[in-house]
Scaffold this motif. Structure first.
Motif, PDB file in Angstrom:
ATOM      1  N   SER A  23       0.822  -1.216   0.000  1.00 41.43           N
ATOM      2  CA  SER A  23       0.000   0.000   0.000  1.00 41.43           C
ATOM      3  C   SER A  23       0.857   1.267   0.000  1.00 41.43           C
ATOM      4  O   SER A  23       0.549   2.225  -0.705  1.00 41.43           O
ATOM      5  CB  SER A  23      -0.972  -0.002   1.167  1.00 41.43           C
ATOM      6  OG  SER A  23      -0.277  -0.059   2.391  1.00 41.43           O
ATOM      7  N   GLY A  24       1.921   1.301   0.785  1.00 46.36           N
ATOM      8  CA  GLY A  24       2.795   2.480   0.810  1.00 46.36           C
ATOM      9  C   GLY A  24       3.537   2.694  -0.490  1.00 46.36           C
ATOM     10  O   GLY A  24       3.804   3.828  -0.893  1.00 46.36           O
ATOM     11  N   GLY A  25       3.867   1.620  -1.184  1.00 42.92           N
ATOM     12  CA  GLY A  25       4.593   1.716  -2.442  1.00 42.92           C
ATOM     13  C   GLY A  25       3.748   2.218  -3.593  1.00 42.92           C
ATOM     14  O   GLY A  25       4.279   2.735  -4.585  1.00 42.92           O
ATOM     15  N   GLU A  75      10.093   0.060  -0.453  1.00 50.04           N
ATOM     16  CA  GLU A  75      11.051   0.502   0.566  1.00 50.04           C
ATOM     17  C   GLU A  75      11.084   2.023   0.740  1.00 50.04           C
ATOM     18  O   GLU A  75      11.498   2.516   1.782  1.00 50.04           O
ATOM     19  CB  GLU A  75      12.464   0.028   0.198  1.00 50.04           C
ATOM     20  CG  GLU A  75      12.673  -1.461   0.341  1.00 50.04           C
ATOM     21  CD  GLU A  75      12.585  -1.914   1.788  1.00 50.04           C
ATOM     22  OE1 GLU A  75      13.111  -1.213   2.677  1.00 50.04           O
ATOM     23  OE2 GLU A  75      11.976  -2.964   2.029  1.00 50.04           O
ATOM     24  N   ALA A  76      10.684   2.768  -0.263  1.00 54.40           N
ATOM     25  CA  ALA A  76      10.804   4.227  -0.247  1.00 54.40           C
ATOM     26  C   ALA A  76      10.128   4.893   0.952  1.00 54.40           C
ATOM     27  O   ALA A  76      10.736   5.771   1.579  1.00 54.40           O
ATOM     28  CB  ALA A  76      10.284   4.811  -1.561  1.00 54.40           C
ATOM     29  N   PRO A  77       8.899   4.533   1.318  1.00 55.00           N
ATOM     30  CA  PRO A  77       8.276   5.214   2.465  1.00 55.00           C
ATOM     31  C   PRO A  77       9.076   5.085   3.763  1.00 55.00           C
ATOM     32  O   PRO A  77       9.117   6.026   4.558  1.00 55.00           O
ATOM     33  CB  PRO A  77       6.905   4.531   2.585  1.00 55.00           C
ATOM     34  CG  PRO A  77       6.610   4.052   1.200  1.00 55.00           C
ATOM     35  CD  PRO A  77       7.949   3.619   0.657  1.00 55.00           C
ATOM     36  N   ASN A  82       9.004   9.821  -1.386  1.00 53.22           N
ATOM     37  CA  ASN A  82       7.787   9.582  -2.155  1.00 53.22           C
ATOM     38  C   ASN A  82       8.083   9.428  -3.646  1.00 53.22           C
ATOM     39  O   ASN A  82       7.185   9.420  -4.472  1.00 53.22           O
ATOM     40  CB  ASN A  82       6.755  10.679  -1.911  1.00 53.22           C
ATOM     41  CG  ASN A  82       7.217  12.038  -2.412  1.00 53.22           C
ATOM     42  OD1 ASN A  82       8.311  12.198  -2.945  1.00 53.22           O
ATOM     43  ND2 ASN A  82       6.380  13.038  -2.209  1.00 53.22           N
ATOM     44  N   ALA A  83       9.387   9.319  -3.976  1.00 51.31           N
ATOM     45  CA  ALA A  83       9.800   9.115  -5.365  1.00 51.31           C
ATOM     46  C   ALA A  83      11.139   8.371  -5.376  1.00 51.31           C
ATOM     47  O   ALA A  83      11.939   8.498  -4.443  1.00 51.31           O
ATOM     48  CB  ALA A  83       9.944  10.452  -6.091  1.00 51.31           C
TER      49      ALA A  83
END
Length: 103
Positions: A23-25, A75-77, A82-83
């Motif tokens: 969901s975060g990705g 993994e970004a969050p 956010n990018a």
């Protein structure tokens, strides 16, 4: 007969995507190569890896690249980003991405 079954098994799994987007990705953008837009702040690097070979069979390079991108987006969050932007092309099932927080 065993070789035929093994070949069929490998061929059937070669097209599968093994990495689901979390969901975060889903909200993480993938930036194209080149300069990053003003207003983006570097948040570090993300290094991800997947299996690029199954036994003696090399997996489809596009499928591997898609999975690496999905892992980096997931993994970004946790890096406060956010990018993401690929820092280099995939090599041996591994890839580096720059993590960015953009407006």
């Amino acid at each position: 007969m065993r070789a035929l079954i093994l070949t069929a098994l490998i061929a059937s799994t070669a097209a599968c995507t093994w990495v689901p987007i979390e969901s975060g990705g889903k909200s993480v953008r993938v930036l194209p190569a080149g300069p990053v837009a003003p207003g983006c702040v570097a948040k570090g690097e993300i290094v991800v890896s997947v299996k690029s070979k199954v036994g003696f069979y090399n997996r489809n390079p596009l499928r591997v690249q898609e999975e690496l991108e999905t892992l980096a987006r997931n993994e970004a969050p946790s890096a406060g980003a956010n990018a993401i932007q690929a820092s280099a092309p995939p090599a041996d099932g591994s890839q580096r991405f720059s993590a960015w927080q953009c407006r």
